[in-house]
Design an enzyme around this catalytic site. Sequence first.
Site, short mmCIF file in Angstrom:
data_model
loop_
_atom_site.label_atom_id
_atom_site.label_comp_id
_atom_site.label_asym_id
_atom_site.label_seq_id
_atom_site.Cartn_x
_atom_site.Cartn_y
_atom_site.Cartn_z
N LYS A 1 5.89 5.12 8.11
CA LYS A 1 5.52 4.61 9.44
C LYS A 1 4.17 3.92 9.34
O LYS A 1 3.24 4.45 8.74
CB LYS A 1 5.44 5.75 10.46
CG LYS A 1 6.71 6.54 10.65
CD LYS A 1 6.48 7.77 11.52
CE LYS A 1 5.64 8.81 10.82
NZ LYS A 1 5.42 10.03 11.61
N TRP B 1 -4.09 20.72 13.06
CA TRP B 1 -5.16 20.85 12.07
C TRP B 1 -6.34 19.98 12.46
O TRP B 1 -6.19 18.84 12.89
CB TRP B 1 -4.65 20.41 10.69
CG TRP B 1 -5.69 20.49 9.62
CD1 TRP B 1 -5.99 21.55 8.83
CD2 TRP B 1 -6.59 19.44 9.22
NE1 TRP B 1 -7.01 21.25 7.97
CE2 TRP B 1 -7.41 19.96 8.19
CE3 TRP B 1 -6.79 18.12 9.65
CZ2 TRP B 1 -8.39 19.20 7.56
CZ3 TRP B 1 -7.78 17.38 9.03
CH2 TRP B 1 -8.56 17.91 8.00
N HIS C 1 0.82 -1.22 0.00
CA HIS C 1 0.00 0.00 0.00
C HIS C 1 0.85 1.27 0.00
O HIS C 1 0.69 2.16 -0.84
CB HIS C 1 -0.92 0.02 1.22
CG HIS C 1 -1.84 -1.15 1.33
ND1 HIS C 1 -2.33 -1.80 0.23
CD2 HIS C 1 -2.38 -1.77 2.41
CE1 HIS C 1 -3.13 -2.79 0.63
NE2 HIS C 1 -3.17 -2.79 1.95
#
Length: 746
Positions: free
Chosen positions: A574, A727, A485
């Site tokens: 990560k 955010w 992925h």
Amino acid sequence: MVRPPPVLSSPSFPSDNPNPSEEMGAASSFSCNCSSSTTANAPSLIAPISPDGSRPGSRPIAESPATPPDDGMDKPPSSLMNNNNNSNNVENSDNNEAAINSSVSSTVNALTINPNSPDISIPETSPPPLSPLDLPSGPLAVATTIKKEPSSTPFASPAPITPPPLVIQEATLGKDDVNPPVRQTSLMASARDDFHVNSVTQTILSIVVYGASGDLAKKKTYPAIFALFDKGFLPSKVQIVGYARSSMTDEALRERLRPFLLKAASASSPASNSAGDANSFGSAMQRIQSSVDKFLSICVYHTGDYDSPSGFSSLQRRLVTWERLQARGRSSSSPAPSLGRLMYLALPASVYPGVCSQMRDHVDHFDMAEDGHGGGPLPYAATNSWVRVIVEKPFGRDLASSEELAEALGKQWPEEQLYRIDHYLGKELVQNMLVLRFANGVFGGWWNRQHISNVQITFKEDFGTDGRGGYFDQYGIIRDVIQNHLMQVLALLTMEAPVSLHPDDIRDEKVKVIRCIQPVKTQDCLLGQYVAANGQPGYLDDPTVDPKSHTPTFAAVRLFIRNERWEGVPIVIKAGKALNERLAVVRVQFKTPGASIFGDLEGMRNELVIRFQPHEAIYAKVVVKRPGLDMALEMSELDLTYPERYKDVVIPDAYERLILDCIRGDQQHFVRRDELRAAWAVFTPLLQAIDKGEVPLEKYAYGSRGPESLNDFVAGSGFVKSNKYDWKPKDAGGATAATPFTPPSK
């Protein structure tokens, strides 16, 4: 009269290699029966990995195959290769020089061709203008202008040339000529330039779901197919056949699927996501239930083994019977029906070779010649009929096992029929990366090592193995998430612009950049495994996991791309389970201005953030002046939050997109074999070291951010955390402003 071909100076043409992976010095060792130009018979071009995990510095040049495959590249018209159809390739043969002079002797006093000029002089009795079909095709472009001029230069014998090229500019014959001028004509340099996806509206479509009784089928595959059905993306003549070993009736399958279809449909319904009244919600649910009933009526079940031919033979008879039934009623003048079969393997990879072999032997062909029930002959299937196979990861455990699996599948199914699904490539923001990068010139100037400090790609899950411990323990977080992925995300983020949007042009560029990544060293890796905390069990507490397992549930790896654009830029990937939040995000952090007039801005670096999940968003972190009388700076953002900008748009599920791509014949968002091999080559040395216990494993608490040494690892890659900036999506309250920063007094 005979028109001699124009004499052109011989340009230096690039190699028109039918195998694009050879042109880029890339790819892999293929031995599958592929007619695809990208994969067939391509020699191995990935340098072997030495025991220390490094590749040799030099890369071998691929030897040309004895018989290069035909990739469908446009060939020059025969009228240009054979002058007056009397000799073949006369321009390349010294023995036929006399034949050339003889064939043009009748016009040599009237016609002048200057090899050093684009103008060709033609006498008053000129032949008709050249049509596009008379003109050559090739990889380059030249301009040919035809004008009425008196002859001035004697005819020169043509020099040997490679058939000239591609775009022919407007030819001017004069206002009194009857024939109109030839307008600019684009002749294709490659079969890829004529790529288009299939129209499926008239297709007689069968979708076969192997492993229909399993979890993947009921949770992902069938809900995605239903979404396409509900939105009108499937043809009117379609059936969905579930195939598995379990004994089950059609009705039993439908009742098994119903709750999962209703759950997925209601979750994606705009009515269920809005604050509308109860009546509108009730109406929406009634419509969904009606649509689910219609969909289940075309779902049937077929029992059969995966390792014996009897089940596949009976499946073939069932498919042919239904296809013949749908093709009835066509007149003799009607075009042949276009048939499609999509084979979805929701199965363990270990059974792929056997299932693919049985499918090739029994269900890969169409039999429309004879009705068999007194109905007489039926039209043969159209030439654009197709059979395609979708396979799920994992594609091996390392480079060797991946190649072994690819070899077994390749012997049965050519690359253009094989669709290796990676559902991350179906996510909205992942697909948007191509547009974001190459449709916005604002990014081009600073998308390089001169301006970018580091790149962070993060994948977090806030749950543990949840019953999948037995499966996960065989693979670990690197094999399960990072190698596939997140490497695909990295490739889209860092690749160069493709030649076109043809699937293989895009995948060519992905392969190029992945091959530039050095194999990961053990010192560039941080591993972790979660333990019990916050009322949640640890990884080793899962009864399906080996109590002595050293399988990592968290990993951070530091990668380097050895090319001109990215040399020296650390890229940190990560990924982990049982962390503090659910998150998938890319963070491109830029360097601090070299000589800021506002003092030290090291804690206020610009960032481009692409958030895949949850709350899809693209935003740029910038330094701005806080409103007021003083010169106070703070971090803010230029924000595209999808729920705020596209309030009434439901983002499709990744599987939904990818299944539709397969039906349409678009392989852009599927993994090609050489991509897979290049990605495994990056991680195989590290995985071998982990399996031997040579990389330490750090424990971390369930619900934490990961191992304690993570901050030092990330800081060592150049990442600087912004000062008190957080955010938040606008639908959750907007962004939180940072504490004002006041520059030092002068």
